[in-house]
Design a protein around this motif. Structure first.
Motif, PDB file in Angstrom:
ATOM      1  N   MET A 115     -40.042  27.933  53.098  1.00 39.01           N
ATOM      2  CA  MET A 115     -40.975  28.259  52.020  1.00 39.01           C
ATOM      3  C   MET A 115     -41.202  29.766  51.925  1.00 39.01           C
ATOM      4  N   ASN A 116     -41.241  30.443  53.082  1.00 39.78           N
ATOM      5  CA  ASN A 116     -41.386  31.900  53.067  1.00 39.78           C
ATOM      6  C   ASN A 116     -40.178  32.570  52.423  1.00 39.78           C
ATOM      7  N   GLN A 117     -38.989  32.066  52.764  1.00 38.94           N
ATOM      8  CA  GLN A 117     -37.771  32.615  52.171  1.00 38.94           C
ATOM      9  C   GLN A 117     -37.750  32.390  50.660  1.00 38.94           C
ATOM     10  N   LEU A 118     -38.078  31.187  50.240  1.00 36.89           N
ATOM     11  CA  LEU A 118     -38.064  30.872  48.809  1.00 36.89           C
ATOM     12  C   LEU A 118     -39.119  31.679  48.058  1.00 36.89           C
ATOM     13  N   SER A 119     -40.238  31.941  48.720  1.00 41.22           N
ATOM     14  CA  SER A 119     -41.271  32.769  48.092  1.00 41.22           C
ATOM     15  C   SER A 119     -40.749  34.173  47.815  1.00 41.22           C
ATOM     16  N   GLN A 120     -39.939  34.703  48.718  1.00 33.92           N
ATOM     17  CA  GLN A 120     -39.342  36.020  48.500  1.00 33.92           C
ATOM     18  C   GLN A 120     -38.358  35.989  47.334  1.00 33.92           C
ATOM     19  N   PHE A 121     -37.602  34.903  47.236  1.00 40.67           N
ATOM     20  CA  PHE A 121     -36.639  34.808  46.133  1.00 40.67           C
ATOM     21  C   PHE A 121     -37.335  34.617  44.777  1.00 40.67           C
ATOM     22  N   ARG A 122     -38.520  34.011  44.807  1.00 39.94           N
ATOM     23  CA  ARG A 122     -39.260  33.806  43.543  1.00 39.94           C
ATOM     24  C   ARG A 122     -40.094  35.027  43.161  1.00 39.94           C
ATOM     25  N   SER A 123     -40.185  36.000  44.042  1.00 39.35           N
ATOM     26  CA  SER A 123     -40.999  37.182  43.737  1.00 39.35           C
ATOM     27  C   SER A 123     -40.469  37.890  42.493  1.00 39.35           C
ATOM     28  N   PHE A 124     -41.367  38.359  41.677  1.00 39.91           N
ATOM     29  CA  PHE A 124     -41.099  39.078  40.425  1.00 39.91           C
ATOM     30  C   PHE A 124     -40.578  38.192  39.293  1.00 39.91           C
ATOM     31  N   ARG A 149     -42.416  35.769  38.059  1.00 39.92           N
ATOM     32  CA  ARG A 149     -43.616  35.583  37.243  1.00 39.92           C
ATOM     33  C   ARG A 149     -43.787  36.704  36.214  1.00 39.92           C
ATOM     34  N   PRO A 150     -43.605  37.988  36.594  1.00 40.56           N
ATOM     35  CA  PRO A 150     -43.664  39.042  35.569  1.00 40.56           C
ATOM     36  C   PRO A 150     -42.644  38.849  34.457  1.00 40.56           C
ATOM     37  N   LEU A 151     -41.449  38.344  34.791  1.00 34.74           N
ATOM     38  CA  LEU A 151     -40.464  38.060  33.747  1.00 34.74           C
ATOM     39  C   LEU A 151     -40.998  37.025  32.764  1.00 34.74           C
ATOM     40  N   GLU A 152     -41.637  35.998  33.299  1.00 33.73           N
ATOM     41  CA  GLU A 152     -42.210  34.958  32.443  1.00 33.73           C
ATOM     42  C   GLU A 152     -43.296  35.534  31.537  1.00 33.73           C
ATOM     43  N   ILE A 153     -44.115  36.436  32.083  1.00 36.00           N
ATOM     44  CA  ILE A 153     -45.186  37.047  31.292  1.00 36.00           C
ATOM     45  C   ILE A 153     -44.594  37.905  30.171  1.00 36.00           C
ATOM     46  N   ILE A 154     -43.553  38.675  30.497  1.00 36.83           N
ATOM     47  CA  ILE A 154     -42.900  39.505  29.485  1.00 36.83           C
ATOM     48  C   ILE A 154     -42.297  38.641  28.382  1.00 36.83           C
ATOM     49  N   ALA A 155     -41.647  37.550  28.777  1.00 37.39           N
ATOM     50  CA  ALA A 155     -41.036  36.649  27.798  1.00 37.39           C
ATOM     51  C   ALA A 155     -42.086  36.015  26.886  1.00 37.39           C
ATOM     52  N   TRP A 174     -32.239  31.331  34.318  1.00 31.64           N
ATOM     53  CA  TRP A 174     -31.047  31.387  35.169  1.00 31.64           C
ATOM     54  C   TRP A 174     -31.418  31.739  36.604  1.00 31.64           C
ATOM     55  N   LEU A 175     -32.322  32.706  36.787  1.00 35.82           N
ATOM     56  CA  LEU A 175     -32.746  33.090  38.132  1.00 35.82           C
ATOM     57  C   LEU A 175     -33.532  31.972  38.814  1.00 35.82           C
ATOM     58  N   GLU A 176     -34.375  31.282  38.062  1.00 40.63           N
ATOM     59  CA  GLU A 176     -35.115  30.163  38.637  1.00 40.63           C
ATOM     60  C   GLU A 176     -34.171  29.045  39.065  1.00 40.63           C
ATOM     61  N   ARG A 177     -33.127  28.837  38.281  1.00 37.06           N
ATOM     62  CA  ARG A 177     -32.135  27.819  38.646  1.00 37.06           C
ATOM     63  C   ARG A 177     -31.422  28.202  39.941  1.00 37.06           C
ATOM     64  N   LYS A 178     -31.157  29.492  40.135  1.00 34.06           N
ATOM     65  CA  LYS A 178     -30.526  29.940  41.376  1.00 34.06           C
ATOM     66  C   LYS A 178     -31.439  29.663  42.573  1.00 34.06           C
ATOM     67  N   VAL A 179     -32.735  29.900  42.413  1.00 35.81           N
ATOM     68  CA  VAL A 179     -33.690  29.630  43.494  1.00 35.81           C
ATOM     69  C   VAL A 179     -33.725  28.131  43.801  1.00 35.81           C
ATOM     70  N   GLU A 180     -33.668  27.305  42.768  1.00 35.62           N
ATOM     71  CA  GLU A 180     -33.651  25.850  42.981  1.00 35.62           C
ATOM     72  C   GLU A 180     -32.397  25.428  43.759  1.00 35.62           C
ATOM     73  N   ARG A 181     -31.261  26.034  43.438  1.00 37.14           N
ATOM     74  CA  ARG A 181     -30.029  25.710  44.179  1.00 37.14           C
ATOM     75  C   ARG A 181     -30.133  26.134  45.638  1.00 37.14           C
TER      76      ARG A 181
END
Length: 225
Positions: free
Chosen positions: A107-116, A118-124, A185-192
């Motif tokens: 979970m700690n590793q995945l949290s690092q991969f998901r970092s930033f 959220r800002p992309l989602e806000i910009i979109a 696309w980046l979220e899909r990579k984190v899911e994989r």
């Protein structure tokens, strides 16, 4: 040639006013985040299963030390697999406790991969809304000019004000569409990566080797008691 292009860009930004400037900043921030995430995934080879699968093959065949030597613990999946193997070999903790610790690390590793992300989602989300706001403000200005002109309304002035107002919506959509695509696309990579982590670690604990080691540790603890 370069001067004319630069002048067109300056004119474009002046026509769009503050909203276009904000959208340009959004686009630069989004591009920076995407490049940073691509560098992170590439440098860690986060999705790679090559070495972990080789190690798991040796692990299932009883080659304990060889399996650990094949792992590159700089890679997140390999690091989790290595920790799981060592913990099972040492058998110092209950299997459930080991799995909980592995889950915490994952979970700690995945949290690092998901970092930033959220800002992309806000910009979109904000980009088209800002573009629409700029259009509404531009239309208000255009109609105010038309009202001020009274009966001497020049259609070219009105049409010029309208296209300038619509410009911000176009820029907002131009920023939002690629950002939404890249974020997904980046979220899909984190899911994989999460799936690969779960699959690799599960193979460690469900192998015949692990079951034998756990049973052996349980017997030793029983005799000691």
């Amino acid at each position: 040639m370069e001067d004319s292009v630069q002048q067109k860009i300056i004119d474009f930004l002046q026509v769009g006013d503050l909203v276009v400037w904000i959208l340009m900043v959004f686009s630069v921030v989004a591009l920076t985040i995407v490049l940073l995430k691509l560098w992170q995934f590439s440098s860690l080879r986060a999705e790679s299963l090559k070495t972990s699968q080789l190690a798991l093959d040796d692990w299932r065949n009883g080659a304990r030390e060889e399996s650990l030597q094949k792992l590159d613990e700089k890679r997140p999946i390999d690091a989790l697999v290595a920790y799981s193997m060592r913990s099972v070999l040492e058998a110092k903790s209950n299997v459930e406790l080991i799995r909980e610790e592995v889950e915490r690390r994952a979970m700690n590793q995945l949290s690092q991969f998901r970092s930033f992300l959220r800002p992309l989602e806000i910009i979109a989300t904000l980009s088209p809304l800002l573009g629409l706001l700029g259009t509404v403000l531009g239309m208000i200005t255009a109609f105010q000019q038309m009202e001020g002109a009274g009966s001497q309304v020049d259609p070219s002035v009105l049409s010029g004000g309208i296209w300038q107002a619509l410009l911000t919506t176009a820029v907002g959509l131009a920023v939002a569409i690629p950002v939404v695509t890249l974020q997904s696309w980046l979220e899909r990579k984190v899911e994989r990566i999460a799936h690969n982590m779960n699959d690799a670690v599960t193979q460690v604990f469900t192998s015949k080797e692990a079951k034998e080691l756990v049973e052996k540790a349980a017997k030793e603890m029983l005799h000691a008691a």
